[in-house]
Design a protein around this motif. Structure first.
Motif, PDB file in Angstrom:
ATOM      1  N   PHE A 244     -11.028 -10.035   0.132  1.00  0.00           N
ATOM      2  CA  PHE A 244     -10.602 -10.168   1.251  1.00  0.00           C
ATOM      3  C   PHE A 244     -11.872 -10.151   2.559  1.00  0.00           C
ATOM      4  O   PHE A 244     -11.560  -9.995   3.929  1.00  0.00           O
ATOM      5  CB  PHE A 244      -9.631  -9.158   1.937  1.00  0.00           C
ATOM      6  N   GLU A 245     -12.922 -10.019   2.018  1.00  0.00           N
ATOM      7  CA  GLU A 245     -14.451 -10.048   2.923  1.00  0.00           C
ATOM      8  C   GLU A 245     -14.258  -8.779   3.992  1.00  0.00           C
ATOM      9  O   GLU A 245     -14.233  -8.879   5.002  1.00  0.00           O
ATOM     10  CB  GLU A 245     -14.428 -11.266   3.751  1.00  0.00           C
ATOM     11  N   LEU A 246     -13.773  -7.832   3.346  1.00  0.00           N
ATOM     12  CA  LEU A 246     -13.695  -6.360   4.059  1.00  0.00           C
ATOM     13  C   LEU A 246     -15.021  -5.876   4.204  1.00  0.00           C
ATOM     14  O   LEU A 246     -15.771  -5.705   3.217  1.00  0.00           O
ATOM     15  CB  LEU A 246     -12.710  -5.536   3.329  1.00  0.00           C
ATOM     16  N   PRO A 247     -15.252  -5.265   5.360  1.00  0.00           N
ATOM     17  CA  PRO A 247     -16.674  -4.363   5.533  1.00  0.00           C
ATOM     18  C   PRO A 247     -16.797  -3.067   4.610  1.00  0.00           C
ATOM     19  O   PRO A 247     -15.657  -2.658   4.582  1.00  0.00           O
ATOM     20  CB  PRO A 247     -16.668  -4.053   7.140  1.00  0.00           C
ATOM     21  N   ALA A 625      -5.497  -7.065   6.611  1.00  0.00           N
ATOM     22  CA  ALA A 625      -5.381  -5.593   6.126  1.00  0.00           C
ATOM     23  C   ALA A 625      -4.211  -5.436   5.412  1.00  0.00           C
ATOM     24  O   ALA A 625      -4.111  -4.919   4.275  1.00  0.00           O
ATOM     25  CB  ALA A 625      -5.406  -4.727   7.187  1.00  0.00           C
ATOM     26  N   ILE A 626      -2.883  -5.997   5.700  1.00  0.00           N
ATOM     27  CA  ILE A 626      -1.623  -5.933   4.877  1.00  0.00           C
ATOM     28  C   ILE A 626      -1.817  -6.549   3.611  1.00  0.00           C
ATOM     29  O   ILE A 626      -1.345  -5.953   2.570  1.00  0.00           O
ATOM     30  CB  ILE A 626      -0.443  -6.614   5.763  1.00  0.00           C
ATOM     31  N   LEU A 627      -2.465  -7.644   3.622  1.00  0.00           N
ATOM     32  CA  LEU A 627      -2.478  -8.355   2.329  1.00  0.00           C
ATOM     33  C   LEU A 627      -3.467  -7.463   1.443  1.00  0.00           C
ATOM     34  O   LEU A 627      -3.056  -7.591   0.230  1.00  0.00           O
ATOM     35  CB  LEU A 627      -3.005  -9.803   2.581  1.00  0.00           C
ATOM     36  N   ALA A 628      -4.419  -7.032   1.836  1.00  0.00           N
ATOM     37  CA  ALA A 628      -5.363  -6.319   0.981  1.00  0.00           C
ATOM     38  C   ALA A 628      -4.791  -5.031   0.525  1.00  0.00           C
ATOM     39  O   ALA A 628      -5.066  -4.887  -0.649  1.00  0.00           O
ATOM     40  CB  ALA A 628      -6.664  -6.033   1.885  1.00  0.00           C
ATOM     41  N   GLU A 629      -4.031  -4.325   1.340  1.00  0.00           N
ATOM     42  CA  GLU A 629      -3.256  -3.161   0.721  1.00  0.00           C
ATOM     43  C   GLU A 629      -2.393  -3.442  -0.252  1.00  0.00           C
ATOM     44  O   GLU A 629      -2.436  -2.821  -1.178  1.00  0.00           O
ATOM     45  CB  GLU A 629      -2.880  -2.616   2.193  1.00  0.00           C
ATOM     46  N   ARG A 630      -1.498  -4.587  -0.076  1.00  0.00           N
ATOM     47  CA  ARG A 630      -0.693  -4.828  -0.890  1.00  0.00           C
ATOM     48  C   ARG A 630      -1.378  -5.570  -2.297  1.00  0.00           C
ATOM     49  O   ARG A 630      -0.740  -4.987  -3.385  1.00  0.00           O
ATOM     50  CB  ARG A 630       0.176  -6.235  -0.548  1.00  0.00           C
ATOM     51  N   ASP A 631      -2.470  -6.227  -2.252  1.00  0.00           N
ATOM     52  CA  ASP A 631      -3.145  -6.420  -3.354  1.00  0.00           C
ATOM     53  C   ASP A 631      -3.771  -5.331  -4.167  1.00  0.00           C
ATOM     54  O   ASP A 631      -3.460  -5.274  -5.313  1.00  0.00           O
ATOM     55  CB  ASP A 631      -4.102  -7.450  -2.999  1.00  0.00           C
ATOM     56  N   MET A 632      -4.162  -4.297  -3.596  1.00  0.00           N
ATOM     57  CA  MET A 632      -4.483  -3.178  -4.143  1.00  0.00           C
ATOM     58  C   MET A 632      -3.587  -2.580  -4.910  1.00  0.00           C
ATOM     59  O   MET A 632      -3.522  -1.951  -5.879  1.00  0.00           O
ATOM     60  CB  MET A 632      -5.592  -2.231  -3.000  1.00  0.00           C
ATOM     61  N   GLU A 633      -2.430  -2.369  -4.112  1.00  0.00           N
ATOM     62  CA  GLU A 633      -1.451  -1.511  -4.865  1.00  0.00           C
ATOM     63  C   GLU A 633      -0.771  -2.482  -5.945  1.00  0.00           C
ATOM     64  O   GLU A 633      -0.640  -1.729  -7.035  1.00  0.00           O
ATOM     65  CB  GLU A 633      -0.348  -1.436  -3.836  1.00  0.00           C
ATOM     66  N   GLU A 634      -0.904  -3.498  -5.878  1.00  0.00           N
ATOM     67  CA  GLU A 634      -0.465  -4.478  -7.226  1.00  0.00           C
ATOM     68  C   GLU A 634      -1.117  -4.431  -8.291  1.00  0.00           C
ATOM     69  O   GLU A 634      -0.809  -4.174  -9.496  1.00  0.00           O
ATOM     70  CB  GLU A 634      -0.193  -6.037  -6.788  1.00  0.00           C
ATOM     71  N   ARG A 635      -2.776  -4.088  -8.131  1.00  0.00           N
ATOM     72  CA  ARG A 635      -3.642  -4.002  -8.997  1.00  0.00           C
ATOM     73  C   ARG A 635      -3.386  -2.787  -9.580  1.00  0.00           C
ATOM     74  O   ARG A 635      -3.303  -2.649 -11.041  1.00  0.00           O
ATOM     75  CB  ARG A 635      -5.058  -4.111  -8.368  1.00  0.00           C
TER      76      ARG A 635
END
Length: 736
Positions: A244-247, A625-635
């Motif tokens: 997600f190209e997060l800093p 941010a929402i998509l990144a948080e969901r992705d991490m939780e899914e992992r």
């Protein structure tokens, strides 16, 4: 040719023409090459020069003439001077960022035309055949071919105007010719071949891709960083930040500015001293930043509510390095056990955090309510407070609901104000329900991590009355600020939530009747949706109804044009209460300070050109941010389940298709699927109208909302899938 339809992207002169070029599939993409050359040219090109360039690429004279003729007919080209060609000003050509789907197709978002941002009815769709050599993350020039019946533009990639990053993270796997990297981001189709050495099978790595013609499916790359074993929590965190190209770090100039900040706050000069008002903070057990404090006093005819919010604007001046970085991030991103803050730690965990027994600068909303929860008076000020106590939701629930004697004795000086707070919150909640506000009861996951960063357990968050109490106070403050600023005609970034599309409501209504719910005919008022939620409450379909109704809703977003907040049934709403973690709240604080004649000087180099641009950009950062948080939780859910193959779980059928039965595991807030061939030794038919599968011989039925006991068969971590079977099926070995 597809049926001709009127397009909003065509000029009135050619409004009835289809924009699809008949020769697209057999012309070697010559129309795209012509458009690309003209787009990249700084001035009109001679016709002979253009023909020669294409001839060198293999284009015949006949193909060139046919391509030109069609492009002229469609209005893409115009002649200027003697035998000079240039693009027509109204040509439906757009630049944007390509977001690719794992199945190969994609959408183009963040559109612009000749350097100016534009907005179409929907993001253009690009089929795999129309993708060319473009891949996810590239900035591309597209031309609209046609507009489909669902009002979705369909486009073809003309050229890549700015390649995306050549860094791709993924899992090292072995195949018959050596090692390859399976991209972790599923939006990249195909794999990347790598050299032996430096990385082992099972490692997560970052590769630099050597780009070549033919798309990503035929690429090679070089390992530039080994992140660690793929299933480690720290590795998964890095993979999400890459995807997600997060800093990961703050720029040095931001750290330098933050280090120089001093807590030099004194009352007076526009700042009221509210340190004698017994504020408290109420947050979750794991909270690290405390940006809101409350106090409730009893009045003769009602209550006075203080909502005091960290005065981030005191420290973060417009246009500063901290401000520009905060705008670029837009929001803090929260993962289990980790976070990526919007502001440096010096601010979010120190100077702006409303910790107990420390003086802190705040902006206070002082709101007077009658006993029924009606707002009678509102006032706002810059203030100085000193929090008396850092409460958790669990502790407040123990005091107010469970009446725990030890907790009550320990916090005896604050018991009365907590009692008043509960009374006021109850009145506010009742008033909000009466106007039709929606209260979704969703299953949110809570992750328990061990000392090594592993996942010990995943449970459902149980929201108690303390959560609801703080939520009511924050909603009341947000509404009051929006109303006060609007009454004074102050430009503001509203938090808007538009009504759902009529067809979505009709679709949900039709589905709900198949569940046996007796619903009144739909209306456009949010009270109808609130009534549906109440009707489903406590029933077997509650989880399903809440989730499906939520899917029918539009996404809330930020905009300077007020459209009200449908979900809250609020005519005016903004975000004021979390400036530590949301940049829109900081903008609202600055607007409020300006109204109070306590504003700051204008920025020398503001990070945005207009509130409209800020609203669009910050809404996009929030979605990321929402998509990144969901992705991490899914992992983390997949990692948690990888050692539980063969175990049985109570599930609910959440969807059906002609190939699979989809389900949720409420106990752990998980989703998975059962392949249709595992349902039994017969053919199962899809009855889409009634959302069910039924056996051709036995007539055994699986329907959305049905409970089901299932066995975990395998966990596909890289594919993000949990594969189940009905309990009577013997599980296969886990493929990992």
């Amino acid at each position: 040719m597809a049926q001709k339809r009127k397009s909003s992207y065509q000029s009135s002169r050619r409004s009835k023409k289809n924009l699809e070029f008949e020769g697209d599939r057999s012309s070697g993409r010559w129309p795209e090459r012509i458009l690309a050359l003209l787009y990249e040219a700084t001035q009109p090109l001679p016709l002979a020069n253009l023909e020669e360039q294409l001839r060198q690429l293999g284009c015949s004279g006949r193909e060139f003439a046919a391509s030109l003729d069609n492009l002229f007919q469609l209005g893409f080209l115009r002649k200027t001077g003697k035998a000079l060609l240039t693009l027509h000003q109204s040509a439906p050509l757009y630049e944007g960022r390509l977001e690719q789907h794992p199945r190969g197709f994609g959408f183009v978002s963040r559109l612009s035309q000749r350097g100016k941002e534009v907005s179409l009815s929907r993001d253009p769709y690009v089929s795999p055949a129309a993708m060319g050599d473009a891949r996810h993350g590239d900035r591309v020039l597209v031309r609209i071919l046609r507009v489909r019946k669902d009002d979705r533009p369909e486009a073809v990639v003309v050229t890549i105007t700015e390649p995306g990053s050549n860094r791709i993270a993924g899992l090292v796997s072995r195949y018959h010719k050596g090692l390859e990297v399976i991209p972790d981001d599923r939006r990249y189709p195909g794999t990347i071949a790598i050299e032996e050495g430096g990385a082992a099978e099972g490692d997560a790595v970052i590769v630099a891709v050597q780009r070549s013609a033919g798309g990503l499916r035929r690429q090679r790359g070089k390992v530039v960083e080994v992140l660690g074993r793929y299933t480690d929590l720290a590795t998964q965190f890095r993979l999400v930040t890459e995807s997600f190209e997060l800093p990961r770090f703050f720029p040095p100039e931001v750290d330098e500015e933050a280090a120089a900040l001093l807590p030099d706050i004194i009352p007076g000069e526009g700042r009221e001293d509210l340190r004698l008002v017994p504020h408290v903070t109420i947050d979750g057990e794991s909270a690290k930043d405390f940006d809101d404090a409350i106090c409730v006093e009893k009045l003769r005819n009602g209550y006075r509510l203080y909502v005091s919010i960290a005065d981030v604007a005191h420290y973060v001046t417009p246009g500063s390095a901290i401000d520009r970085e905060a705008y670029a991030r837009g929001t803090s991103v929260y993962f289990p056990g980790r976070m990526i803050p919007m502001l440096p730690e010096r601010l979010c965990n120190d100077l702006c955090s409303l910790v107990p027994d420390e003086d802190r600068p705040t902006l206070s909303a002082i709101l007077d309510f009658d006993r029924a929860g009606n707002l009678r008076k509102k006032r706002f000020c810059r203030s100085l407070i000193r929090s008396r106590q850092r409460f958790t939701y669990t502790a407040v629930a123990g005091i107010l609901i469970d009446r725990d004697p030890d907790l009550r004795q320990r916090h005896k000086p604050l018991l009365t104000q907590l009692k008043w707070a509960a009374e006021l919150a109850g009145a506010l909640q009742q008033r909000r329900r009466e106007r039709g506000s929606l209260d979704f009861n969703l299953h949110e996951a809570e992750f328990s991590l061990d000392d090594h960063g592993g996942v010990k357990n995943i449970t459902r968050i149980n929201r108690n009355f303390a959560h609801q109490m703080i939520e009511e106070f924050m909603l009341a403050a947000n509404e009051a600020v929006a109303t006060w600023a609007t009454e004074r005609q102050k430009a503001l970034l509203y938090r808007i939530h538009e009504p759902p599309a009529a067809e979505k409501t009709e679709e949900f209504f039709t589905f709900a009747t198949t569940l046996g719910l007796q619903l009144p005919l739909p209306t456009e008022h949010p009270s109808w949706y609130a009534g549906v939620l109440d009707l489903a409450k406590g029933g077997r379909h509650e989880y399903l109804v809440h989730n499906l109704l939520l899917r029918a809703m539009k996404q809330a977003r930020y905009s300077p044009d007020n459209a009200g907040h449908f979900g809250l049934a609020a005519p005016l709403y903004t975000h004021f209460t979390s400036p530590i973690r949301r940049y829109p709240d900081l903008l609202v604080h600055r607007a409020l300070l300006d109204l109070l004649d306590l504003g700051q000087p204008a920025a020398d180099s503001p990070p945005f050109a207009s509130l409209e641009q800020a609203g669009d950009a910050l809404s996009a950062r929030e979605r990321t941010a929402i998509l990144a948080e969901r992705d991490m939780e899914e992992r983390l859910k997949l990692i948690f389940m990888k050692d539980r193959v063969g175990e049985s779980f109570a599930a609910i059928v959440s969807g059906v298709s002609d190939s699979a039965l989809f389900l949720v595991i409420p106990e752990h807030c998980l989703s998975g699927a059962i392949a249709i061939d595992l349902l039994g030794d017969e053919y199962f038919l899809l009855d889409a109208a009634n959302h069910r599968l039924f056996g051709e011989i036995s007539a055994k039925t699986y329907r959305i909302g049905d409970p089901l006991e299932v066995t975990l068969m395998s966990v596909d971590i890289i594919g993000r899938r949990l594969n189940f079977a009905p309990c009577q099926t013997t599980p296969r070995p886990n493929a990992g």
